[in-house]
Write a protein that holds these residues in place. Structure first.
Motif, PDB file in Angstrom:
ATOM      1  N   ALA A  45     -33.242  12.096  -1.338  1.00  0.00           N
ATOM      2  CA  ALA A  45     -33.097  11.580  -2.705  1.00  0.00           C
ATOM      3  C   ALA A  45     -32.601  10.141  -2.744  1.00  0.00           C
ATOM      4  O   ALA A  45     -33.100   9.333  -3.524  1.00  0.00           O
ATOM      5  CB  ALA A  45     -32.151  12.466  -3.503  1.00  0.00           C
ATOM      6  N   CYS A  46     -31.615   9.806  -1.899  1.00  0.00           N
ATOM      7  CA  CYS A  46     -30.991   8.482  -2.012  1.00  0.00           C
ATOM      8  C   CYS A  46     -31.134   7.615  -0.757  1.00  0.00           C
ATOM      9  O   CYS A  46     -30.694   6.473  -0.754  1.00  0.00           O
ATOM     10  CB  CYS A  46     -29.524   8.626  -2.390  1.00  0.00           C
ATOM     11  N   ALA A  47     -31.702   8.164   0.300  1.00  0.00           N
ATOM     12  CA  ALA A  47     -31.935   7.459   1.568  1.00  0.00           C
ATOM     13  C   ALA A  47     -30.656   7.075   2.314  1.00  0.00           C
ATOM     14  O   ALA A  47     -30.703   6.332   3.277  1.00  0.00           O
ATOM     15  CB  ALA A  47     -32.820   6.238   1.370  1.00  0.00           C
ATOM     16  N   ALA A  48     -29.522   7.615   1.896  1.00  0.00           N
ATOM     17  CA  ALA A  48     -28.265   7.380   2.620  1.00  0.00           C
ATOM     18  C   ALA A  48     -28.219   8.316   3.830  1.00  0.00           C
ATOM     19  O   ALA A  48     -28.908   9.343   3.862  1.00  0.00           O
ATOM     20  CB  ALA A  48     -27.078   7.658   1.708  1.00  0.00           C
ATOM     21  N   PRO A  49     -27.412   7.973   4.836  1.00  0.00           N
ATOM     22  CA  PRO A  49     -27.261   8.904   5.961  1.00  0.00           C
ATOM     23  C   PRO A  49     -26.796  10.269   5.447  1.00  0.00           C
ATOM     24  O   PRO A  49     -25.881  10.360   4.632  1.00  0.00           O
ATOM     25  CB  PRO A  49     -26.191   8.251   6.831  1.00  0.00           C
ATOM     26  N   TRP A  50     -27.485  11.314   5.900  1.00  0.00           N
ATOM     27  CA  TRP A  50     -27.161  12.671   5.462  1.00  0.00           C
ATOM     28  C   TRP A  50     -26.078  13.252   6.353  1.00  0.00           C
ATOM     29  O   TRP A  50     -26.108  13.039   7.558  1.00  0.00           O
ATOM     30  CB  TRP A  50     -28.410  13.548   5.507  1.00  0.00           C
ATOM     31  N   PRO A  51     -25.074  13.955   5.812  1.00  0.00           N
ATOM     32  CA  PRO A  51     -24.906  14.318   4.420  1.00  0.00           C
ATOM     33  C   PRO A  51     -24.311  13.165   3.605  1.00  0.00           C
ATOM     34  O   PRO A  51     -23.268  12.627   3.945  1.00  0.00           O
ATOM     35  CB  PRO A  51     -23.956  15.514   4.468  1.00  0.00           C
ATOM     36  N   CYS A  52     -24.994  12.827   2.535  1.00  0.00           N
ATOM     37  CA  CYS A  52     -24.533  11.788   1.610  1.00  0.00           C
ATOM     38  C   CYS A  52     -23.471  12.409   0.689  1.00  0.00           C
ATOM     39  O   CYS A  52     -23.226  13.620   0.741  1.00  0.00           O
ATOM     40  CB  CYS A  52     -25.708  11.249   0.798  1.00  0.00           C
ATOM     41  N   ALA A  53     -22.871  11.605  -0.148  1.00  0.00           N
ATOM     42  CA  ALA A  53     -21.809  12.113  -1.030  1.00  0.00           C
ATOM     43  C   ALA A  53     -22.292  13.277  -1.919  1.00  0.00           C
ATOM     44  O   ALA A  53     -21.603  14.298  -2.005  1.00  0.00           O
ATOM     45  CB  ALA A  53     -21.231  10.974  -1.872  1.00  0.00           C
ATOM     46  N   PRO A  54     -23.465  13.173  -2.563  1.00  0.00           N
ATOM     47  CA  PRO A  54     -23.910  14.318  -3.368  1.00  0.00           C
ATOM     48  C   PRO A  54     -24.169  15.575  -2.519  1.00  0.00           C
ATOM     49  O   PRO A  54     -23.898  16.691  -2.962  1.00  0.00           O
ATOM     50  CB  PRO A  54     -25.204  13.825  -4.025  1.00  0.00           C
ATOM     51  N   ALA A  55     -24.674  15.402  -1.303  1.00  0.00           N
ATOM     52  CA  ALA A  55     -24.905  16.556  -0.431  1.00  0.00           C
ATOM     53  C   ALA A  55     -23.580  17.197  -0.030  1.00  0.00           C
ATOM     54  O   ALA A  55     -23.467  18.430   0.021  1.00  0.00           O
ATOM     55  CB  ALA A  55     -25.686  16.136   0.810  1.00  0.00           C
ATOM     56  N   LYS A  56     -22.568  16.379   0.224  1.00  0.00           N
ATOM     57  CA  LYS A  56     -21.240  16.923   0.571  1.00  0.00           C
ATOM     58  C   LYS A  56     -20.673  17.728  -0.599  1.00  0.00           C
ATOM     59  O   LYS A  56     -20.098  18.801  -0.390  1.00  0.00           O
ATOM     60  CB  LYS A  56     -20.288  15.788   0.948  1.00  0.00           C
ATOM     61  N   LEU A  57     -20.844  17.222  -1.815  1.00  0.00           N
ATOM     62  CA  LEU A  57     -20.370  17.960  -2.985  1.00  0.00           C
ATOM     63  C   LEU A  57     -21.101  19.294  -3.127  1.00  0.00           C
ATOM     64  O   LEU A  57     -20.492  20.327  -3.402  1.00  0.00           O
ATOM     65  CB  LEU A  57     -20.551  17.131  -4.259  1.00  0.00           C
ATOM     66  N   ARG A  58     -22.427  19.264  -2.933  1.00  0.00           N
ATOM     67  CA  ARG A  58     -23.216  20.490  -3.033  1.00  0.00           C
ATOM     68  C   ARG A  58     -22.787  21.490  -1.963  1.00  0.00           C
ATOM     69  O   ARG A  58     -22.599  22.675  -2.243  1.00  0.00           O
ATOM     70  CB  ARG A  58     -24.705  20.184  -2.887  1.00  0.00           C
ATOM     71  N   LEU A  59     -22.596  21.013  -0.734  1.00  0.00           N
ATOM     72  CA  LEU A  59     -22.175  21.900   0.360  1.00  0.00           C
ATOM     73  C   LEU A  59     -20.783  22.465   0.101  1.00  0.00           C
ATOM     74  O   LEU A  59     -20.521  23.647   0.360  1.00  0.00           O
ATOM     75  CB  LEU A  59     -22.214  21.155   1.692  1.00  0.00           C
ATOM     76  N   ALA A  60     -19.878  21.626  -0.398  1.00  0.00           N
ATOM     77  CA  ALA A  60     -18.519  22.096  -0.694  1.00  0.00           C
ATOM     78  C   ALA A  60     -18.543  23.197  -1.757  1.00  0.00           C
ATOM     79  O   ALA A  60     -17.813  24.188  -1.650  1.00  0.00           O
ATOM     80  CB  ALA A  60     -17.640  20.929  -1.148  1.00  0.00           C
ATOM     81  N   ARG A  61     -19.388  23.037  -2.774  1.00  0.00           N
ATOM     82  CA  ARG A  61     -19.531  24.086  -3.798  1.00  0.00           C
ATOM     83  C   ARG A  61     -20.165  25.343  -3.201  1.00  0.00           C
ATOM     84  O   ARG A  61     -19.733  26.450  -3.470  1.00  0.00           O
ATOM     85  CB  ARG A  61     -20.367  23.583  -4.974  1.00  0.00           C
ATOM     86  N   GLU A  62     -21.219  25.150  -2.430  1.00  0.00           N
ATOM     87  CA  GLU A  62     -21.947  26.282  -1.858  1.00  0.00           C
ATOM     88  C   GLU A  62     -21.063  27.117  -0.925  1.00  0.00           C
ATOM     89  O   GLU A  62     -21.167  28.333  -0.899  1.00  0.00           O
ATOM     90  CB  GLU A  62     -23.165  25.761  -1.089  1.00  0.00           C
ATOM     91  N   TYR A  63     -20.196  26.459  -0.181  1.00  0.00           N
ATOM     92  CA  TYR A  63     -19.339  27.144   0.780  1.00  0.00           C
ATOM     93  C   TYR A  63     -17.892  27.249   0.292  1.00  0.00           C
ATOM     94  O   TYR A  63     -16.980  27.433   1.100  1.00  0.00           O
ATOM     95  CB  TYR A  63     -19.379  26.430   2.131  1.00  0.00           C
ATOM     96  N   ALA A  64     -17.669  27.136  -0.992  1.00  0.00           N
ATOM     97  CA  ALA A  64     -16.309  27.215  -1.542  1.00  0.00           C
ATOM     98  C   ALA A  64     -15.632  28.494  -1.071  1.00  0.00           C
ATOM     99  O   ALA A  64     -16.195  29.578  -1.152  1.00  0.00           O
ATOM    100  CB  ALA A  64     -16.358  27.179  -3.069  1.00  0.00           C
TER     101      ALA A  64
END
Length: 110
Positions: free
Chosen positions: A14-33
């Protein structure tokens, strides 16, 4: 758009930043809460895949082990290397019983 990795470059789709990017980290943190161990196991597996992919793409310019750890796992761990765990003991063991000097187990001879 989903912030999933574009392999073998390991950039966010989506943003071409190195993965995990900030939005991916937020999604992962929610997913694995509530299950940090599962999150770290997942991140360890993708770190392994990324290390292989990135090394095959550019053996001389691939990120080093510390860079990969910081990028994939470091953000999800409760403490960093060289930082005392919450118990205050370097080994991460339980905090000493009340009245026991710090750094000395209650079962240890004086």
């Amino acid at each position: 758009m989903s912030h999933l990795p574009l392999r073998p470059l390991w950039l966010c789709r989506a943003c071409a930043a190195p993965w995990p990017c900030a939005p991916a980290k937020l999604r992962l943190a929610r997913e694995y809460a509530g299950n940090r161990v599962a999150l770290c196991l997942y991140l360890s597996s993708v770190l392994h895949d990324a290390a292989t992919d990135l090394h095959l793409l550019d053996p001389h310019g691939a990120p080093g082990p510390q860079q990969l750890f910081d990028r994939f796992i470091g953000w999800a761990t409760p403490s960093r290397p060289g930082v005392e765990p919450e118990s205050g003991r370097p080994d991460g063991g339980p905090a000493p019983a009340s009245g026991t000097p710090a750094g000395q187990d209650s079962a240890s001879p004086s």
